[in-house]
Design an enzyme around this catalytic site. Structure first.
Site, short mmCIF file in Angstrom:
data_model
loop_
_atom_site.label_atom_id
_atom_site.label_comp_id
_atom_site.label_asym_id
_atom_site.label_seq_id
_atom_site.Cartn_x
_atom_site.Cartn_y
_atom_site.Cartn_z
N SER A 6 1.00 -1.26 -0.02
CA SER A 6 0.01 0.13 0.01
C SER A 6 0.96 1.18 -0.11
CB SER A 6 -1.03 0.00 1.05
OG SER A 6 -0.29 0.02 2.56
N CYS A 7 1.55 1.62 -1.05
CA CYS A 7 2.44 2.70 -1.37
C CYS A 7 3.99 2.40 -1.00
CB CYS A 7 1.76 3.83 -0.86
SG CYS A 7 0.13 4.49 -1.14
#
Length: 268
Positions: free
Chosen positions: A107-108
Site C-alpha cells: 500500500s504505497c
C-alpha cells in the site's frame, strides 16, 4: 505468520489500560532473479511464491505459463527475507530486459530498493520535550479534518498534517497515496525553511514502516494515525525514539512505542 502481538497503552476518555493488540506483520522480501538482486517488497509474510509470481507477471518480467524455480536464500525469525527465482534468459520479458526500476509496495511502500541493506537508516534516537494530552491529540485531528477539501469532495484521498510544539497546524496536504501526502507536507516545510518547527505528524490512514522512517528523517518525534500501525512501524518507532500512536478516533487512542514519552502526556 500474518499478525504479531504488540503491547500498547489504550486511552479512552481519559481512562487508560494496557492492551495487547494483534498487528499485521510487515517484513521486507528481497527478490533476486537468477542470483542478481532485483527489488525489495514490503509484504505480510505468507504465500511468497504466489506474490512473486503475480508481481513478475504484472511487471512483464515473466509471463510464461510454466512454473519457475523458487529458492529461499535467507530467513529472519523463520520468515523468508531473500529469495531467488531461476528463469531462463529467453523467458525474461521486456520488464526485466528494459531494466526498469520496480515500484513495489505494501500500500504505497518503498520505491527503487534493490537489496535489504538499502533499507538501513543510521542515526541517533530523536529527543523531544513534546507535551500533550489525549484531548489535544483529538483536537489536532479535528483541525486536520477541517482542511481535507479533496477528501470531503471525493472521499478518495489521504491526508497528512504537521503541527508545531504549540499544536498549531503548520501544513496539510492531500494525495491519493498516504506516503505521497507525507512527502508533500515535509517538502512544503522544507521550501518554507520551517521543517525544524515540526513536532507532530498526523496521518489519515494506517502507518507502515516507511511513514515512521520519513518522520525520523524529518526529525518529527510524534506520529499519530487514525488507523492501525504495522508491526514493523512499531519496531522502527521504538528504535528511532518516536512516539507512535494508532487508532486515534472516537476519543480513543493507543500508544505503541517509547513509553518514556508517556511522562510528557499530561493526562496519563
Amino acid at each position: 505468520m500474518q499478525t504479531g502481538s504488540y503491547q500498547g497503552l489504550k486511552i479512552t476518555n481519559q481512562q487508560k489500560v494496557i492492551v495487547t493488540d494483534a498487528l499485521v506483520v510487515e517484513a521486507p522480501l528481497q527478490i533476486n532473479i537468477n542470483n542478481t538482486a532485483y527489488t525489495v517488497v514490503m509484504r505480510t509474510p505468507d504465500n511468497d511464491k504466489e506474490l512473486v509470481r503475480g508481481l513478475l507477471y504484472a511487471e512483464d518480467i515473466y509471463k510464461n505459463g510454466s512454473d519457475f524455480i523458487f529458492e529461499i536464500l535467507q530467513e529472519a525469525s523463520q520468515i523468508p527475507s531473500i529469495i531467488n527465482v531461476r528463469i531462463r534468459k529467453e523467458d525474461l520479458g521486456k520488464g526485466y530486459l528494459n531494466k526498469r526500476t520496480l515500484l513495489s509496495v505494501s500500500s504505497c511502500g518503498i520505491c527503487g530498493k534493490q537489496e535489504l541493506k538499502d533499507l538501513d537508516i543510521a542515526g541517533e534516537k530523536l529527543l523531544s520535550n513534546a507535551s500533550f494530552s489525549s484531548e489535544i491529540v483529538h483536537t489536532m485531528f479535528s483541525k486536520m479534518h477541517l482542511f481535507q477539501k479533496t477528501f470531503k469532495a471525493s472521499g478518495g484521498s489521504h491526508a497528512a498534517a504537521i503541527f508545531d510544539k504549540n499544536k498549531e497546524l503548520l501544513i496539510l496536504k492531500e494525495d491519493l497515496g498516504r506516503h505521497n501526502a507525507v512527502d508533500k507536507t515535509v517538502g512544503a516545510l522544507l521550501l518554507q525553511d520551517a521543517l525544524k518547527k515540526a513536532q507532530y505528524l498526523l496521518v489519515s490512514g494506517r502507518v507502515s514502516y516507511e511513514i515512521v522512517t520519513k518522520a525520523f528523517i524529518a526529525k518529527i518525534p510524534v506520529v499519530i494515525a487514525v488507523s492501525a500501525c504495522s508491526s514493523l512501524a512499531v519496531d522502527f518507532a521504538k528504535e528511532f525514539g518516536i512516539c507512535l500512536i494508532g487508532f486515534t478516533r472516537e476519543q480513543k487512542m493507543t500508544v505503541y512505542s517509547n513509553p518514556d514519552f508517556l511522562k510528557n502526556i499530561a493526562d496519563v
